[in-house]
Design a protein around this motif. Structure first.
Motif, PDB file in Angstrom:
ATOM      1  N   ALA A   1       0.720  -7.900  14.615  1.00  0.00           N
ATOM      2  CA  ALA A   1       0.169  -7.415  13.355  1.00  0.00           C
ATOM      3  C   ALA A   1       1.173  -7.691  12.250  1.00  0.00           C
ATOM      4  O   ALA A   1       2.384  -7.793  12.494  1.00  0.00           O
ATOM      5  CB  ALA A   1      -0.120  -5.920  13.440  1.00  0.00           C
ATOM      6  N   VAL A   2       0.666  -7.816  11.032  1.00  0.00           N
ATOM      7  CA  VAL A   2       1.516  -7.942   9.848  1.00  0.00           C
ATOM      8  C   VAL A   2       1.368  -6.647   9.065  1.00  0.00           C
ATOM      9  O   VAL A   2       0.240  -6.210   8.763  1.00  0.00           O
ATOM     10  CB  VAL A   2       1.115  -9.148   8.981  1.00  0.00           C
ATOM     11  N   VAL A   3       2.502  -6.016   8.770  1.00  0.00           N
ATOM     12  CA  VAL A   3       2.476  -4.700   8.133  1.00  0.00           C
ATOM     13  C   VAL A   3       3.463  -4.654   6.973  1.00  0.00           C
ATOM     14  O   VAL A   3       4.370  -5.486   6.879  1.00  0.00           O
ATOM     15  CB  VAL A   3       2.832  -3.589   9.149  1.00  0.00           C
ATOM     16  N   ARG A   4       3.260  -3.659   6.087  1.00  0.00           N
ATOM     17  CA  ARG A   4       4.228  -3.325   5.046  1.00  0.00           C
ATOM     18  C   ARG A   4       4.857  -1.995   5.426  1.00  0.00           C
ATOM     19  O   ARG A   4       4.157  -1.029   5.747  1.00  0.00           O
ATOM     20  CB  ARG A   4       3.574  -3.226   3.676  1.00  0.00           C
ATOM     21  N   LEU A   5       6.193  -1.954   5.392  1.00  0.00           N
ATOM     22  CA  LEU A   5       6.918  -0.761   5.797  1.00  0.00           C
ATOM     23  C   LEU A   5       7.674  -0.190   4.609  1.00  0.00           C
ATOM     24  O   LEU A   5       8.336  -0.925   3.867  1.00  0.00           O
ATOM     25  CB  LEU A   5       7.903  -1.093   6.921  1.00  0.00           C
TER      26      LEU A   5
ATOM     27  N   ALA B   1       1.614   7.504   5.560  1.00  0.00           N
ATOM     28  CA  ALA B   1       1.586   6.650   4.371  1.00  0.00           C
ATOM     29  C   ALA B   1       2.816   5.762   4.255  1.00  0.00           C
ATOM     30  O   ALA B   1       2.987   5.078   3.244  1.00  0.00           O
ATOM     31  CB  ALA B   1       1.459   7.524   3.121  1.00  0.00           C
ATOM     32  N   ARG B   2       3.653   5.737   5.276  1.00  0.00           N
ATOM     33  CA  ARG B   2       4.855   4.886   5.216  1.00  0.00           C
ATOM     34  C   ARG B   2       4.613   3.501   5.786  1.00  0.00           C
ATOM     35  O   ARG B   2       5.541   2.695   5.890  1.00  0.00           O
ATOM     36  CB  ARG B   2       6.006   5.565   5.969  1.00  0.00           C
TER      37      ARG B   2
ATOM     38  N   ASP C   1       9.029  -6.293  -4.346  1.00  0.00           N
ATOM     39  CA  ASP C   1       9.789  -5.774  -5.486  1.00  0.00           C
ATOM     40  C   ASP C   1       9.943  -4.260  -5.440  1.00  0.00           C
ATOM     41  O   ASP C   1      10.909  -3.708  -5.986  1.00  0.00           O
ATOM     42  CB  ASP C   1       9.095  -6.172  -6.798  1.00  0.00           C
ATOM     43  N   ASP C   2       8.990  -3.583  -4.773  1.00  0.00           N
ATOM     44  CA  ASP C   2       9.069  -2.120  -4.701  1.00  0.00           C
ATOM     45  C   ASP C   2       9.915  -1.627  -3.534  1.00  0.00           C
ATOM     46  O   ASP C   2       9.978  -0.428  -3.267  1.00  0.00           O
ATOM     47  CB  ASP C   2       7.664  -1.528  -4.610  1.00  0.00           C
ATOM     48  N   GLY C   3      10.563  -2.561  -2.811  1.00  0.00           N
ATOM     49  CA  GLY C   3      11.440  -2.177  -1.718  1.00  0.00           C
ATOM     50  C   GLY C   3      10.763  -2.095  -0.366  1.00  0.00           C
ATOM     51  O   GLY C   3      11.433  -1.872   0.651  1.00  0.00           O
TER      52      GLY C   3
END
Length: 316
Positions: free
Chosen positions: A237-241, A282-283, A257-259
């Motif tokens: 899977a591709v995720v944002r952490l 929500a993380r 850009d938001d870290g």
């Protein structure tokens, strides 16, 4: 360090008997020339060490010579007592044997190292199983361990996941492995791996087998674990952490850009990942695959409907 290497040579010769310079060099991962120099140093120090020439030659200690464990460092003494896990030893029926062995080693240590070793027992306790793991009964563990030690065949009734679940198996037990509080027996032919707690019935017909002389239990287990993970994590899977969140085996792709970090994560299945990712709340945001993202979105919508909108609670 040369001093520790000299002690290692003494202990190797004491436990294994005659060894050639080449064998010692391979064991200690040094050159044969270094072994020659170390042997000369030991002889000069008065150690009764003899070298025999010829095809069957090698170095050996004078019969009856025994070295005390005064070559142990403080760290080695601590590690030795830390490695003696009483729980697993007791499960194997070796609790009293381990206690007696530790007592003898402790008596042979110099006073300062004995204090270090005693401090370990009072300050460190090893408890391998997780908090939420139920204690699993392994009534046949002692019998399996005895068969491993004496190279005896076992006939077992074993419960597996696939149908038919209960099967009869003839095992040639090569070794036991304790992993995360669970015992496994590695047995031929194959070899294959079996959970000891899934053995329903066991019979020892008194038949002996020959254990393969080239079988390496540690090497087998390392390869087994690699193969297990390769078979387990076949999707990704591709995720944002969120900042500070890390996932095992994740490969970072970039940082926004938001870290937040975009990462590729191996997963067992979409269903398994669904539960694991929801735990992060929500993380984490799932980007791919689309079916996993959609299933999490549906679950979140259902939860919002169940608990209501917190922002509107208490409004007139």
């Amino acid at each position: 360090m040369k001093s520790s290497r000299l002690v290692s040579i003494l202990l190797l010769l004491q436990t294994r008997g005659r060894m050639t310079a080449a064998q010692l060099a391979e064991e200690l991962e040094v050159s044969v020339r270094t072994v020659y120099r170390d042997v000369e140093a030991l002889s000069a120090a008065g150690v009764p060490l003899y070298g025999d020439a010829g095809h069957a030659g090698g170095y050996r200690l004078l019969d009856g010579y025994r070295t005390r464990l005064t070559g142990l460092t403080a760290d080695e003494a601590e590690a030795l007592f830390l490695a003696g896990a009483p729980g697993p030893a007791a499960e194997l029926g070796l609790g009293s044997v381990l206690a007696a062995a530790q007592l003898k080693v402790r008596a042979a240590l110099p006073a300062e190292l004995r204090a270090h070793a005693d401090r370990v027992g009072g300050r460190f306790h090893l408890d391998a199983p997780g908090w939420y793991a139920d204690a699993e009964e392994t009534p046949h563990l002692t019998a399996v361990a005895d068969a491993v030690w004496h190279s005896r065949v076992l006939h077992v009734r074993y419960r597996r996941w696939a149908e038919p679940t209960d099967v009869e198996r003839r095992l040639e037990p090569y070794g036991l492995v304790l992993k995360a509080g669970r015992w496994y027996v590695v047995a031929g032919p194959g070899p294959r791996t079996f959970r000891v707690d899934q053995i329903l019935r066991l019979a020892d017909p008194g038949e002996e087998f020959t254990r393969p002389c080239d079988f390496d239990l540690a090497a087998y287990w390392a390869a087994y674990q690699r193969d297990f993970h390769d078979r387990l994590y076949r999707s990704e899977a591709v995720v944002r952490l969120a900042p500070g969140v890390r996932l095992p085996r994740a490969v970072d792709l970039r940082t926004d850009d938001d870290g937040w970090t975009v990462a590729r994560v191996p997963i067992e299945s979409a269903g398994h990942a669904h539960g694991e990712f929801l735990r992060l709340g929500a993380r984490i945001e799932v980007l791919e695959p689309s079916d996993l993202r959609s299933s999490i979105a549906r679950t979140v919508a259902e939860l919002a409907g169940m608990y209501g909108n917190p922002a509107s609670d208490g409004d007139d």
